[in-house]
Design a protein around this motif. Structure first.
Motif, PDB file in Angstrom:
ATOM      1  N   GLN A  17       0.828  -1.206   0.000  1.00  0.00           N
ATOM      2  CA  GLN A  17       0.000   0.000   0.000  1.00  0.00           C
ATOM      3  C   GLN A  17       0.862   1.254   0.000  1.00  0.00           C
ATOM      4  O   GLN A  17       0.523   2.266  -0.603  1.00  0.00           O
ATOM      5  CB  GLN A  17      -0.931  -0.002   1.202  1.00  0.00           C
ATOM      6  CG  GLN A  17      -2.031  -1.031   1.072  1.00  0.00           C
ATOM      7  CD  GLN A  17      -3.074  -0.907   2.153  1.00  0.00           C
ATOM      8  OE1 GLN A  17      -2.761  -0.524   3.271  1.00  0.00           O
ATOM      9  NE2 GLN A  17      -4.303  -1.257   1.835  1.00  0.00           N
ATOM     10  N   LEU A  18       1.988   1.142   0.693  1.00  0.00           N
ATOM     11  CA  LEU A  18       2.897   2.280   0.799  1.00  0.00           C
ATOM     12  C   LEU A  18       3.596   2.526  -0.530  1.00  0.00           C
ATOM     13  O   LEU A  18       3.750   3.653  -0.994  1.00  0.00           O
ATOM     14  CB  LEU A  18       3.925   1.948   1.886  1.00  0.00           C
ATOM     15  CG  LEU A  18       4.531   3.098   2.646  1.00  0.00           C
ATOM     16  CD1 LEU A  18       3.450   3.858   3.367  1.00  0.00           C
ATOM     17  CD2 LEU A  18       5.539   2.549   3.639  1.00  0.00           C
ATOM     18  N   LEU A  19       4.018   1.424  -1.154  1.00  0.00           N
ATOM     19  CA  LEU A  19       4.841   1.483  -2.357  1.00  0.00           C
ATOM     20  C   LEU A  19       4.003   1.730  -3.602  1.00  0.00           C
ATOM     21  O   LEU A  19       4.316   2.592  -4.419  1.00  0.00           O
ATOM     22  CB  LEU A  19       5.576   0.137  -2.494  1.00  0.00           C
ATOM     23  CG  LEU A  19       7.044   0.185  -2.857  1.00  0.00           C
ATOM     24  CD1 LEU A  19       7.820   0.924  -1.783  1.00  0.00           C
ATOM     25  CD2 LEU A  19       7.572  -1.236  -2.995  1.00  0.00           C
ATOM     26  N   PHE A  20       2.935   0.972  -3.751  1.00  0.00           N
ATOM     27  CA  PHE A  20       2.138   1.055  -4.979  1.00  0.00           C
ATOM     28  C   PHE A  20       0.964   2.008  -4.831  1.00  0.00           C
ATOM     29  O   PHE A  20       0.292   2.312  -5.806  1.00  0.00           O
ATOM     30  CB  PHE A  20       1.578  -0.321  -5.370  1.00  0.00           C
ATOM     31  CG  PHE A  20       2.587  -1.431  -5.378  1.00  0.00           C
ATOM     32  CD1 PHE A  20       3.844  -1.243  -5.937  1.00  0.00           C
ATOM     33  CD2 PHE A  20       2.290  -2.662  -4.824  1.00  0.00           C
ATOM     34  CE1 PHE A  20       4.775  -2.274  -5.946  1.00  0.00           C
ATOM     35  CE2 PHE A  20       3.220  -3.689  -4.830  1.00  0.00           C
ATOM     36  CZ  PHE A  20       4.460  -3.501  -5.381  1.00  0.00           C
ATOM     37  N   GLY A  21       0.674   2.422  -3.607  1.00  0.00           N
ATOM     38  CA  GLY A  21      -0.501   3.254  -3.383  1.00  0.00           C
ATOM     39  C   GLY A  21      -1.720   2.404  -3.107  1.00  0.00           C
ATOM     40  O   GLY A  21      -1.776   1.226  -3.461  1.00  0.00           O
ATOM     41  N   VAL A  22      -2.687   3.038  -2.417  1.00  0.00           N
ATOM     42  CA  VAL A  22      -3.865   2.285  -1.995  1.00  0.00           C
ATOM     43  C   VAL A  22      -4.839   2.084  -3.159  1.00  0.00           C
ATOM     44  O   VAL A  22      -5.532   1.078  -3.237  1.00  0.00           O
ATOM     45  CB  VAL A  22      -4.571   3.030  -0.840  1.00  0.00           C
ATOM     46  CG1 VAL A  22      -5.757   2.227  -0.320  1.00  0.00           C
ATOM     47  CG2 VAL A  22      -3.586   3.282   0.284  1.00  0.00           C
ATOM     48  N   ASP A  23      -4.854   3.050  -4.101  1.00  0.00           N
ATOM     49  CA  ASP A  23      -5.837   2.976  -5.179  1.00  0.00           C
ATOM     50  C   ASP A  23      -5.484   1.871  -6.167  1.00  0.00           C
ATOM     51  O   ASP A  23      -4.320   1.613  -6.421  1.00  0.00           O
ATOM     52  CB  ASP A  23      -5.875   4.322  -5.922  1.00  0.00           C
ATOM     53  CG  ASP A  23      -6.234   5.435  -4.966  1.00  0.00           C
ATOM     54  OD1 ASP A  23      -7.027   5.170  -4.052  1.00  0.00           O
ATOM     55  OD2 ASP A  23      -5.680   6.542  -5.108  1.00  0.00           O
ATOM     56  N   PRO A  24      -6.536   1.272  -6.748  1.00  0.00           N
ATOM     57  CA  PRO A  24      -6.268   0.204  -7.699  1.00  0.00           C
ATOM     58  C   PRO A  24      -5.584   0.734  -8.960  1.00  0.00           C
ATOM     59  O   PRO A  24      -5.787   1.883  -9.355  1.00  0.00           O
ATOM     60  CB  PRO A  24      -7.666  -0.326  -8.044  1.00  0.00           C
ATOM     61  CG  PRO A  24      -8.618   0.368  -7.176  1.00  0.00           C
ATOM     62  CD  PRO A  24      -7.944   1.469  -6.462  1.00  0.00           C
TER      63      PRO A  24
END
Lengths: 329, 300, 261
Positions: free
Chosen positions: B118-125
């Motif tokens: 979540q930190l690296l790729f972001g929470v959004d799909p």
């Protein structure tokens, strides 16, 4: 007689706490205290199933959900009618009477599910049992999602706010005292013998079937009451609060505390409730808090696999000033 | 009838993905008796590795069959590497400890991958590029078979056959089977069980990585928590078939995939997530070791 | 031979069990009279422990009947059989390893407790008296077995010989009429074996027990058993007094092979 006096004493003390603590303590801290207590009840009750009886259960969130939803339905749908018939009582008494009724209803419904879940435990062991209990928890959640009368996927809202400090403190104390007393009794040793060696336990006259099921029933009962407190505190129940991740969270508490140690379960439940909150204050790294939490867990397991306290329990009676002197061995 | 066939095609292709992930669970369980809860998150990483690789190599802009296989291979290799790192860093120090400790560590690793993700790729799909343009292979009034489920099925079957070859015909496969049967005895016979265990993680994680790409072909919305439920269900599939048993994992995956699509198609899509667990409870109550599993009774 | 006038305490009539085609025990007969001390011997894999497992309900016999004091034991669960007055030890020691010596023995007393679950949580007067009574019983039992000083130790931490003694003490705490001992002298040196023989004889008198004993140590078996049964490949091949067994050619053959006869 002494015991009865102690009960009344604690009752009055908790009532006083309920009356005066909210005036002197910051609401945010009271909020954390409440959440900690609910987690303590969950951890201590799961510890009876996993730690003491050695039945690996991953479905504690399911018991909590059943207790929460049942009690919320009771107070939401039946509560007003009961209060109406109890109009001869002062309103505050009637309200708390309804809540007691809901607590018992929540606990008993969860205990009934515990009975259902306990039965497979007779045939299944270890990881198989773990995955079946996890599955039961998920089934419960999906079923709740499909019942509109209790909110379905939107969640159950407008639950009356009956949970107060008195109930929180009393039930936490009751859970710890009852489970600790049970564990330190002859029946408690029977639970332990099931964990240690089922075949030997049977050979020594312990009905292992009974104890496995009853551990699930008692554990689920307390978890159901925790669910009831939770629902009537937040005034909202949502199926997403009861995924298997919640079960994992409780399991992690009792492992971190030291499997089988009630004291450890209590301390770890408090620490692990407060830790993510405390990490909020770390400023720039606050996005990292869940990463830190999981890393801390891995490192703890590698460096101290027996948990913080092993199965050590402090002998509180030793510090009790009024105890009778005991002969030195 | 045609609708049934439609559901069956979707179910089998979905089931083959479950089977791919279940294989990793079952192999690791076979050698370590560990439920590797992080396995579902390795599957998630597979999708993300593919996502970034295809963007970086510009495969995403001009999809070709070659590009698809390159992405697949990259994701498999990267996941294999991650699997071995996880095993060496988190599980190996716990080899001689109670199994519960390793299990909690696995949950910890799973949480780490999810939150780290979540930190690296972001929470959004993110939207996975369509590496294979969808075409219809067969079409009639009620039945449409596109190329995607067929490709998924073919690729996963090919990988399973490859796995079967490795496990049954090669030296390292024999060592894996020996280690699964009895780790201590295998070590005494001169097998480097540490390497065998790492190799098992390598194989399982590569298959999970492939599963990640294949899922992303049909469900292009990928996010760091996407491994949670499929991972758990794949584990259920492994248990259904009899954990530790390789054909059992494939069978369990297929049963699960087909029954899920059938329930979603004919009864209600909200009950879809419960069917896996209901099946599990019923089957284990009838046969506590899973469909193909066997258990040796405890010696008294 | 024992007098035929008294009723047998334990009676196995044509008991059989097979595991996947292998007849582990084949129409086994045994009569055990009150106050007897009988040995069950035979080469490895002869089915001795299987006989114990049949008697204690761990396995269900595929044919035959097991009676204890006239009551049929077939179909009863192990814990119910123990409650009838039948206790055992295990060949591969099965103590409750993480619990203390005292707790190990206390668990075996559990079947004598009258208190309900709620009673034991509330810990009222009746429960405390019961606990005190059982505690006293355990103290004296541990004293007999020389384990009193170790009562707080973890069972798994005890030396091997003491673990074997603790298993016997634990079995006795169930107040059995019949005690089944599975290789109590395994791993003991000659000195310890002699002490153990004396102890077995002594507890038999003191607790008025009937004992059935599996043993490999011939010294022990010949020294204390009044009667011996020899089992080989699941069948009884000899039965009699120790001196008769010693000379029986079938027994010698079973133990040493055909050439030795």
């Amino acid at each position: 007689m002494k015991r009865l006096a102690a009960f009344i004493g604690f009752f009055l003390l908790f009532l006083l706490a309920n009356r005066f603590l909210p005036e002197i303590i910051d609401p945010y801290y009271l909020h954390l205290f409440t959440l900690s207590c609910i987690n303590v009840i969950l951890a201590v009750s799961l510890n009876l199933i996993n730690g003491t009886t050695g039945q690996f259960s991953l479905g504690h969130a399911g018991f909590m959900a059943v207790g929460g939803y049942t009690s919320a339905s009771l107070t939401f749908y039946l509560g007003p009618k009961i209060i109406a018939t109890l109009d001869f009582l002062p309103a505050i008494l009637a309200k708390n009477f309804v809540f007691l009724f809901a607590l018992l209803g929540g606990g008993l419904s969860a205990a009934f599910l515990g009975l259902l879940v306990g039965i497979p435990s007779l045939r299944l062991r270890g990881d198989y049992l773990a995955i079946v209990t996890l599955g039961m928890g998920e089934i419960v959640r999906v079923l709740i999602l499909n019942v509109e009368a209790i909110g379905g996927a939107r969640g159950f809202s407008d639950i009356p706010a009956y949970t107060n400090l008195f109930w929180i403190i009393s039930l936490t104390a009751l859970t710890i005292a009852a489970v600790a007393s049970l564990t330190a009794s002859s029946h408690g040793r029977a639970f332990l013998s099931v964990r240690e060696d089922e075949i030997a336990a049977e050979a020594m006259g312990v009905n292992t079937t009974y104890y496995k099921v009853i551990a699930f029933v008692i554990g689920a009962f307390f978890a159901g009451m925790a669910g009831c407190l939770f629902g009537h505190y937040l005034q909202l129940l949502h199926p997403n609060s009861f995924t298997f991740l919640k079960s994992f969270e409780i399991i992690i508490m009792i492992i971190v505390g030291g499997l089988g140690s009630i004291f450890g379960a209590v301390v770890a439940a408090v620490i692990l409730t407060l830790l993510p909150e405390a990490l909020r204050y770390l400023g720039p790294v606050k996005d990292w808090r869940m990463v830190i939490y999981s890393l801390a867990l891995i490192i703890l397991m590698i460096t101290r696999p027996q948990g913080l306290f092993g199965n050590w329990t402090p002998d509180f009676r030793r510090w009790w000033p009024f105890r009778k002197p005991q002969p030195v061995a | 009838m045609q609708e049934f066939l439609q559901q069956l095609v979707n179910g089998v292709s979905w089931g083959s993905i479950y089977a791919l992930i279940a294989l990793g669970y079952t192999m690791v369980y076979g050698v370590l008796q560990l439920i590797n809860f992080a396995h579902g998150d390795v599957f998630m990483l597979g999708a993300f590795f593919g996502f970034y690789f295809s963007r970086w190599t510009k495969i995403a802009q001009e999809p070709t069959l070659f590009g698809f296989f390159a992405t697949l291979l990259f994701a498999m290799a990267a996941c294999a590497l991650v699997g071995v790192i996880i095993e060496r860093a988190a599980y190996k120090p716990l080899r001689e400890r109670p199994r519960l400790t390793a299990l909690i560590t696995a949950i910890g690793v799973s949480l780490l991958l999810e939150n780290g993700g979540q930190l690296l790729f972001g929470v959004d799909p993110k939207f996975f590029p369509s590496l294979i343009s969808e075409t219809r292979l067969y079409e009639s009034a009620n039945l449409v078979i596109s190329n995607l489920p067929v490709i998924i099925l073919v690729v996963s079957l090919a990988l399973m056959l490859l796995l079967r070859f490795i496990v049954m015909k090669t030296t390292i496969g024999k060592a894996m089977r020996a280690t699964a049967f009895n780790r201590e005895a295998a070590a005494l016979m001169g097998i480097n069980t540490n390497n065998v265990i790492s190799f098992t993680f390598l194989l399982g994680s590569a298959l999970a990585g492939a599963g990640g790409i294949l899922v992303a072909l049909t469900y292009p919305k990928i996010d760091p928590l996407m491994g949670l439920l499929p991972g758990l269900k794949a584990f259920v599939a492994a248990v259904l078939g009899g954990i530790g048993n390789i054909p059992g994992a494939v069978l369990g995956g297929m049963i699960l995939g087909v029954s899920e699509t059938m329930v979603a198609g004919y009864i209600s899509s909200t009950l879809r997530d419960a069917i896996a667990f209901a099946l599990l409870v019923v089957i284990l109550l009838v046969k506590p070791t899973g469909l193909l599993g066997s258990r040796v009774g405890e010696k008294v | 031979m024992p007098p035929n006038t008294s009723e047998p305490l334990l009676e196995l009539a044509t008991c059989s069990i097979s595991f996947g085609g292998l007849k582990a025990v084949d129409s086994f007969n045994l009569q055990l009279f009150p106050g007897e001390l009988v040995g069950l011997i035979g080469p490895n894999g002869a089915g001795k422990t299987t006989v114990f497992n049949l008697i204690t309900g761990v396995y269900k016999p595929s044919a035959g009947q097991i009676r204890f004091g006239g009551k049929l034991l077939n179909g009863k669960k192990p814990y119910q059989i123990t409650a009838c007055g039948l206790a055992r030890t295990f060949q591969n020691i099965r103590l409750f390893g993480n619990l203390s010596v005292e707790e190990n023995v206390k668990i075996a007393c559990h079947l004598h407790y009258q208190t309900s679950l709620f009673g034991s949580v509330w810990k009222g007067k009746a429960y405390r008296e019961e606990e005190a009574r059982q505690h006293q019983k355990i103290e004296s039992l541990l004293e007999v077995f020389g384990l009193k000083q170790l009562s707080r130790e973890k069972a798994a931490g005890l030396p091997y010989g003491q673990q074997r003694r603790l298993e016997i003490a634990r079995a006795l705490a169930t107040d059995p009429k019949l005690l089944l001992l599975d290789e109590p002298a395994a791993g003991a040196n000659p000195q310890e074996s002699r002490e153990l023989m004396a102890l077995i004889r002594w507890i038999k008198e003191k607790f008025k027990l009937t004992i059935l004993l599996i043993e490999h140590d011939m010294q022990v078996v010949m020294g204390i058993c009044e009667r011996i049964l020899v089992l080989d490949y699941g069948e009884t091949i000899a039965h009699g007094k120790p001196e008769e067994i010693r000379k029986d050619p079938k027994v010698i053959e079973a133990y040493l092979g055909e050439e030795a006869v």
